[in-house]
Design a protein around this motif. Structure first.
Motif, PDB file in Angstrom:
ATOM      1  N   GLN A  62       0.843  -1.180   0.000  1.00 21.65           N
ATOM      2  CA  GLN A  62       0.000   0.000   0.000  1.00 21.65           C
ATOM      3  C   GLN A  62       0.887   1.242   0.000  1.00 21.65           C
ATOM      4  O   GLN A  62       1.749   1.389   0.850  1.00 21.65           O
ATOM      5  N   VAL A  63       0.657   2.119  -0.960  1.00 24.13           N
ATOM      6  CA  VAL A  63       1.455   3.332  -1.002  1.00 24.13           C
ATOM      7  C   VAL A  63       0.981   4.296   0.068  1.00 24.13           C
ATOM      8  O   VAL A  63      -0.174   4.290   0.472  1.00 24.13           O
ATOM      9  N   GLN A  64       1.896   5.125   0.516  1.00 26.19           N
ATOM     10  CA  GLN A  64       1.584   6.147   1.512  1.00 26.19           C
ATOM     11  C   GLN A  64       1.712   7.511   0.850  1.00 26.19           C
ATOM     12  O   GLN A  64       2.730   7.803   0.235  1.00 26.19           O
ATOM     13  N   LEU A  65       0.664   8.325   0.992  1.00 29.71           N
ATOM     14  CA  LEU A  65       0.663   9.670   0.428  1.00 29.71           C
ATOM     15  C   LEU A  65       0.455  10.660   1.560  1.00 29.71           C
ATOM     16  O   LEU A  65      -0.476  10.495   2.365  1.00 29.71           O
ATOM     17  N   VAL A  66       1.288  11.692   1.622  1.00 34.71           N
ATOM     18  CA  VAL A  66       1.175  12.692   2.680  1.00 34.71           C
ATOM     19  C   VAL A  66       1.193  14.083   2.065  1.00 34.71           C
ATOM     20  O   VAL A  66       2.192  14.492   1.470  1.00 34.71           O
ATOM     21  N   GLU A  67       0.074  14.800   2.200  1.00 34.06           N
ATOM     22  CA  GLU A  67      -0.035  16.153   1.665  1.00 34.06           C
ATOM     23  C   GLU A  67       0.447  17.170   2.695  1.00 34.06           C
ATOM     24  O   GLU A  67       0.366  16.947   3.901  1.00 34.06           O
ATOM     25  N   SER A  68       0.907  18.306   2.177  1.00 34.59           N
ATOM     26  CA  SER A  68       1.286  19.433   3.027  1.00 34.59           C
ATOM     27  C   SER A  68       1.199  20.701   2.203  1.00 34.59           C
ATOM     28  O   SER A  68       1.023  20.645   0.974  1.00 34.59           O
ATOM     29  N   GLY A  69       1.316  21.842   2.860  1.00 33.79           N
ATOM     30  CA  GLY A  69       1.363  23.106   2.156  1.00 33.79           C
ATOM     31  C   GLY A  69       0.085  23.920   2.190  1.00 33.79           C
ATOM     32  O   GLY A  69       0.041  25.038   1.688  1.00 33.79           O
ATOM     33  N   GLY A  70      -0.965  23.362   2.775  1.00 31.27           N
ATOM     34  CA  GLY A  70      -2.208  24.111   2.870  1.00 31.27           C
ATOM     35  C   GLY A  70      -2.078  25.271   3.841  1.00 31.27           C
ATOM     36  O   GLY A  70      -1.097  25.401   4.571  1.00 31.27           O
ATOM     37  N   GLY A  71      -3.080  26.128   3.843  1.00 29.14           N
ATOM     38  CA  GLY A  71      -3.061  27.268   4.738  1.00 29.14           C
ATOM     39  C   GLY A  71      -4.160  28.244   4.397  1.00 29.14           C
ATOM     40  O   GLY A  71      -5.058  27.934   3.605  1.00 29.14           O
ATOM     41  N   SER A  82      -1.332  32.930  -3.511  1.00 26.64           N
ATOM     42  CA  SER A  82      -0.820  31.677  -4.071  1.00 26.64           C
ATOM     43  C   SER A  82      -0.447  30.715  -2.960  1.00 26.64           C
ATOM     44  O   SER A  82      -0.084  31.130  -1.850  1.00 26.64           O
ATOM     45  N   LEU A  83      -0.531  29.437  -3.280  1.00 19.03           N
ATOM     46  CA  LEU A  83      -0.056  28.377  -2.403  1.00 19.03           C
ATOM     47  C   LEU A  83       0.526  27.270  -3.266  1.00 19.03           C
ATOM     48  O   LEU A  83       0.131  27.101  -4.430  1.00 19.03           O
ATOM     49  N   ARG A  84       1.447  26.519  -2.675  1.00 20.74           N
ATOM     50  CA  ARG A  84       1.940  25.314  -3.340  1.00 20.74           C
ATOM     51  C   ARG A  84       1.711  24.123  -2.420  1.00 20.74           C
ATOM     52  O   ARG A  84       2.244  24.068  -1.308  1.00 20.74           O
ATOM     53  N   LEU A  85       0.909  23.189  -2.881  1.00 22.41           N
ATOM     54  CA  LEU A  85       0.671  21.953  -2.136  1.00 22.41           C
ATOM     55  C   LEU A  85       1.673  20.896  -2.577  1.00 22.41           C
ATOM     56  O   LEU A  85       2.052  20.846  -3.750  1.00 22.41           O
ATOM     57  N   SER A  86       2.071  20.064  -1.633  1.00 22.14           N
ATOM     58  CA  SER A  86       2.990  18.965  -1.918  1.00 22.14           C
ATOM     59  C   SER A  86       2.363  17.656  -1.491  1.00 22.14           C
ATOM     60  O   SER A  86       1.594  17.609  -0.530  1.00 22.14           O
ATOM     61  N   CYS A  87       2.712  16.606  -2.198  1.00 25.44           N
ATOM     62  CA  CYS A  87       2.270  15.260  -1.842  1.00 25.44           C
ATOM     63  C   CYS A  87       3.480  14.358  -1.917  1.00 25.44           C
ATOM     64  O   CYS A  87       3.998  14.088  -3.004  1.00 25.44           O
ATOM     65  N   ALA A  88       3.934  13.913  -0.755  1.00 23.37           N
ATOM     66  CA  ALA A  88       5.119  13.065  -0.687  1.00 23.37           C
ATOM     67  C   ALA A  88       4.698  11.606  -0.710  1.00 23.37           C
ATOM     68  O   ALA A  88       3.766  11.206  -0.023  1.00 23.37           O
ATOM     69  N   GLY A 101      -5.428  27.582 -16.135  1.00 23.69           N
ATOM     70  CA  GLY A 101      -4.726  28.854 -16.206  1.00 23.69           C
ATOM     71  C   GLY A 101      -4.287  29.395 -14.859  1.00 23.69           C
ATOM     72  O   GLY A 101      -3.524  30.357 -14.789  1.00 23.69           O
ATOM     73  N   ARG A 102      -4.771  28.782 -13.774  1.00 20.91           N
ATOM     74  CA  ARG A 102      -4.403  29.234 -12.428  1.00 20.91           C
ATOM     75  C   ARG A 102      -3.622  28.177 -11.652  1.00 20.91           C
ATOM     76  O   ARG A 102      -2.752  28.531 -10.865  1.00 20.91           O
ATOM     77  N   ILE A 148       9.222  11.765  -6.711  1.00 25.05           N
ATOM     78  CA  ILE A 148       8.689  11.249  -5.461  1.00 25.05           C
ATOM     79  C   ILE A 148       7.837  12.280  -4.733  1.00 25.05           C
ATOM     80  O   ILE A 148       7.272  11.984  -3.696  1.00 25.05           O
ATOM     81  N   THR A 149       7.754  13.501  -5.280  1.00 22.66           N
ATOM     82  CA  THR A 149       6.889  14.528  -4.711  1.00 22.66           C
ATOM     83  C   THR A 149       6.031  15.123  -5.822  1.00 22.66           C
ATOM     84  O   THR A 149       6.539  15.521  -6.861  1.00 22.66           O
ATOM     85  N   LEU A 150       4.738  15.156  -5.581  1.00 22.61           N
ATOM     86  CA  LEU A 150       3.776  15.755  -6.504  1.00 22.61           C
ATOM     87  C   LEU A 150       3.406  17.127  -5.962  1.00 22.61           C
ATOM     88  O   LEU A 150       3.258  17.294  -4.753  1.00 22.61           O
ATOM     89  N   TYR A 151       3.255  18.094  -6.854  1.00 24.99           N
ATOM     90  CA  TYR A 151       2.930  19.457  -6.448  1.00 24.99           C
ATOM     91  C   TYR A 151       1.634  19.915  -7.112  1.00 24.99           C
ATOM     92  O   TYR A 151       1.258  19.457  -8.184  1.00 24.99           O
ATOM     93  N   LEU A 152       0.999  20.869  -6.447  1.00 29.41           N
ATOM     94  CA  LEU A 152      -0.094  21.617  -7.058  1.00 29.41           C
ATOM     95  C   LEU A 152       0.194  23.092  -6.773  1.00 29.41           C
ATOM     96  O   LEU A 152       0.096  23.542  -5.640  1.00 29.41           O
ATOM     97  N   HIS A 153       0.594  23.798  -7.817  1.00 32.04           N
ATOM     98  CA  HIS A 153       0.867  25.221  -7.701  1.00 32.04           C
ATOM     99  C   HIS A 153      -0.445  25.948  -7.961  1.00 32.04           C
ATOM    100  O   HIS A 153      -1.044  25.800  -9.033  1.00 32.04           O
ATOM    101  N   MET A 154      -0.880  26.747  -6.991  1.00 27.18           N
ATOM    102  CA  MET A 154      -2.169  27.415  -7.093  1.00 27.18           C
ATOM    103  C   MET A 154      -1.955  28.924  -7.050  1.00 27.18           C
ATOM    104  O   MET A 154      -1.444  29.455  -6.057  1.00 27.18           O
ATOM    105  N   ASN A 155      -2.325  29.589  -8.125  1.00 29.38           N
ATOM    106  CA  ASN A 155      -2.200  31.043  -8.226  1.00 29.38           C
ATOM    107  C   ASN A 155      -3.575  31.669  -8.379  1.00 29.38           C
ATOM    108  O   ASN A 155      -4.547  30.998  -8.727  1.00 29.38           O
ATOM    109  N   SER A 156      -3.631  32.974  -8.154  1.00 25.77           N
ATOM    110  CA  SER A 156      -4.882  33.725  -8.303  1.00 25.77           C
ATOM    111  C   SER A 156      -6.026  33.026  -7.582  1.00 25.77           C
ATOM    112  O   SER A 156      -7.117  32.834  -8.140  1.00 25.77           O
ATOM    113  N   LEU A 157      -5.779  32.652  -6.350  1.00 18.33           N
ATOM    114  CA  LEU A 157      -6.776  31.889  -5.591  1.00 18.33           C
ATOM    115  C   LEU A 157      -8.028  32.699  -5.352  1.00 18.33           C
ATOM    116  O   LEU A 157      -7.983  33.924  -5.178  1.00 18.33           O
TER     117      LEU A 157
END
Length: 126
Positions: A1-10, A17-23, A65-66, A76-85
């Protein structure tokens, strides 16, 4: 079973802008189809962005576009770059993975994924 851990919220103001990470543990993203989803209380989990095994990206119309989905060079890390929130981007954000190839039409559907992280909260104020 893979383990996924998100971070970067706020909490941010509208337009920020925020950048979320998933390790990931135990595998590299190149072996998996990946997605970012978000959910607000009482609502269905909504697909936001997806990254297929061949590098193809898909986005919900509401974030095109955002937001940008990407992975680091070690895959090994997935990102979600979020702009113009916007306030409507508020929600719990989850990353998801599937070891199998996901058809293009299913990449933003939660039923296409069988591995999920615990989520990270994003709050956008007006």
């Amino acid at each position: 079973q893979v383990q996924l851990v998100e971070s970067g919220g706020g909490s941010v103001q509208s337009g920020g802008s925020l950048r979320l990470s998933c390790a990931a543990s135990g595998y590299t993203y190149s072996d998996y189809s990946m997605g970012w989803f978000r959910q607000t209380p009482g609502e269905e989990r909504e697909g936001v962005a997806a990254l297929s095994r061949d590098g193809t990206t898909n986005y919900a119309d509401s974030v095109k576009g955002r937001f940008t989905i990407s992975q680091d060079s070690a895959k090994i890390t997935l990102y979600l770059h979020m702009n113009s929130l916007k306030p409507e981007d508020t929600g719990m954000y989850y990353c998801a993975a599937n070891r199998l190839r996901v058809a293009w039409w299913a990449r933003l559907l939660q039923t296409a994924y069988n591995n999920w992280g615990q989520g990270t909260q994003v709050t956008v104020s007006s």
